[in-house]
Design an enzyme around this catalytic site. Structure first.
Site, PDB file in Angstrom:
ATOM      1  N   GLU A   1      17.476  61.704  41.506  1.00 52.40           N
ATOM      2  CA  GLU A   1      18.703  62.359  41.949  1.00 52.40           C
ATOM      3  C   GLU A   1      18.538  63.252  43.068  1.00 52.40           C
ATOM      4  O   GLU A   1      18.501  64.463  43.121  1.00 52.40           O
ATOM      5  CB  GLU A   1      19.419  63.035  41.187  1.00 52.40           C
ATOM      6  CG  GLU A   1      20.689  63.658  41.458  1.00 52.40           C
ATOM      7  CD  GLU A   1      21.419  64.342  40.438  1.00 52.40           C
ATOM      8  OE1 GLU A   1      20.931  64.481  39.009  1.00 52.40           O
ATOM      9  OE2 GLU A   1      22.637  64.915  40.608  1.00 52.40           O
TER      10      GLU A   1
ATOM     11  N   LYS B   1      20.327  58.332  41.612  1.00 53.39           N
ATOM     12  CA  LYS B   1      21.454  58.966  41.575  1.00 53.39           C
ATOM     13  C   LYS B   1      21.790  59.789  42.868  1.00 53.39           C
ATOM     14  O   LYS B   1      21.404  60.954  42.757  1.00 53.39           O
ATOM     15  CB  LYS B   1      21.554  59.872  40.359  1.00 53.39           C
ATOM     16  CG  LYS B   1      22.773  60.724  40.356  1.00 53.39           C
ATOM     17  CD  LYS B   1      22.931  61.277  38.824  1.00 53.39           C
ATOM     18  CE  LYS B   1      23.962  62.282  38.712  1.00 53.39           C
ATOM     19  NZ  LYS B   1      24.139  62.533  37.155  1.00 53.39           N
TER      20      LYS B   1
HETATM   21  P1  13P Z   1      28.692  65.979  38.839  1.00 46.31           P
HETATM   22  O1  13P Z   1      29.172  64.542  38.805  1.00 46.31           O
HETATM   23  O2  13P Z   1      29.532  67.123  38.178  1.00 46.31           O
HETATM   24  O3  13P Z   1      28.219  66.270  40.266  1.00 46.31           O
HETATM   25  O4  13P Z   1      27.193  66.107  38.077  1.00 46.31           O
HETATM   26  C1  13P Z   1      26.481  65.106  37.863  1.00 46.31           C
HETATM   27  C2  13P Z   1      24.930  65.584  37.718  1.00 46.31           C
HETATM   28  O5  13P Z   1      24.489  65.162  36.752  1.00 46.31           O
HETATM   29  C3  13P Z   1      24.627  66.655  38.440  1.00 46.31           C
HETATM   30  O6  13P Z   1      23.178  66.711  38.380  1.00 46.31           O
END
Ligand code: 13P
Length: 345
Positions: free
Chosen positions: A181, A223
């Site tokens: 991510e 992500k």
């Molecule tokens: P949000 O969808 O609230 O941005 O959170 C996703 C997430 O896992 C952030 O690390």
């Protein structure tokens, strides 16, 4: 890597991005959860967090649209109100259990206002324990801020990409699928073109580092954040442009071997996050990877507000959580429309 392990990783990654389903990010750290509870006047206690998360994972029908759920360290060790461990309950509901394993974004030394995500020390041992506790995938979030022409620095992008790749390699060694991510924050007055440029650079560097560290690309889920205008930008790019630019950026950076991409919501409103995902999937583009959701706030905030810490509101909150999951599941197939929101409201 043994062949069987490679197959386990591939299969888990495919399960996480199965058609019409996506991931529920419910891995808020203690301080983040405390802040969200406080806004709604909910007591910040271990028991309240357990009650709330139990409400989410036991929402009737959730598994139809939710393929995986990301837990926080506290939750993976807790039991649901019915007495199952959270991972055992999820597995029974057909939802793959996952775990957040980074220890947060900390100031990057020498680069004022920039951050690098920590948590590599002792990670091998923690991953082994999490697998034992039932996790089948993990999550690590890098945070990249846009500010002016010189932020993010190349050093910030590199440090975060390197950490993501080291984390991903350790996950795969432990037979856990890493969610990779690199979040480019929405904060700031920048326009969508600047967001595109930074997102592209960040993703490019992430894939360079993943390859460098021998990470099996068929066994990860990316992500990313969507390519959007900064939250304070005077002219916000419309929906179709967000979809267009996000897909263009992914095409330039994400290898075809990656099975799926599950977006974060990053502060978008619930319906905006759904509409953007739907627009990307609705065009019948022949994309090499699945495009789905891994939302935290956009799946939870309405349900949390309705619950408000009161057991009497539990069912109403569950209905809202399941509804958002359904809306996003439809968006993951490009089959959502705004009327569906109204019909079910
Ligand atoms: P949000 O969808 O609230 O941005 O959170 C996703 C997430 O896992 C952030 O690390």
């Amino acid at each position: 890597m043994p062949k069987m392990q490679t197959e386990t990783l591939r299969q888990t990654a495919r399960d996480m991005v199965a058609p019409g389903r996506g991931i529920l990010a419910m891995d808020e750290s203690r301080p983040t959860c405390a802040a969200r509870f406080k806004k709604l006047g909910i007591a910040d206690s271990e028991e309240k967090r357990r009650e709330y998360r139990d409400l989410l994972v036991t929402a009737p029908g959730l598994g139809e649209f939710v393929s995986g759920a990301i837990l926080f360290d506290e939750t993976i060790r807790q039991q649901t109100l019915a007495g199952d461990s959270f991972p055992a309950h999820l597995a029974k509901a057909g939802i793959v259990p996952g775990i957040k394993v980074d220890t947060g974004a900390k100031p990057l030394a020498g680069f004022d206002g920039e951050k690098v995500t920590e948590g590599l020390d002792g990670l091998r041992e923690r991953l082994a324990e999490y697998r034992e506790l039932g996790a089948r995938f993990a999550k690590w979030r890098a945070v990249i801020a846009i500010a002016g022409a010189d932020k993010p620095s190349r050093a910030c992008l590199m440090a975060n990409a390197h950490a993501l790749a080291r984390y991903a390699a350790l996950c795969q060694e432990a037979a856990l699928v890493p969610i990779v991510e690199p979040e480019v924050l929405m904060d700031g007055g920048h326009d969508i073109a600047r967001c595109f440029e930074v997102t592209r650079a960040a993703q490019q560097m992430v894939f360079e580092q993943l390859r460098e560290q021998n990470v099996l690309l068929e066994g990860i889920v990316l992500k990313p954040s969507m390519v959007v205008s900064g939250a304070d930008c005077a002219t916000r790019a419309p929906l179709a442009e967000v979809a267009e630019q996000t897909v263009r950026c992914l095409k330039m950076t994400v290898p075809h071997e990656v099975p799926g991409i599950a977006f974060l919501s990053g502060g978008q409103s619930d319906e905006e996050a759904t509409a953007h995902l739907n627009a990307m999937n609705a065009r019948g583009r022949n994309l090499p990877w699945a495009l789905t959701f891994s939302y935290g706030r956009a799946l939870q905030q309405a349900a949390m507000a309705t619950w408000g810490g009161d057991a009497a509101n539990r069912e109403a909150a569950q209905k809202i959580a399941a509804h958002r999951a359904r809306m996003n599941g439809l968006a993951a197939s490009g089959a959502w429309s705004a009327d569906m929101e109204k019909l079910a409201a």
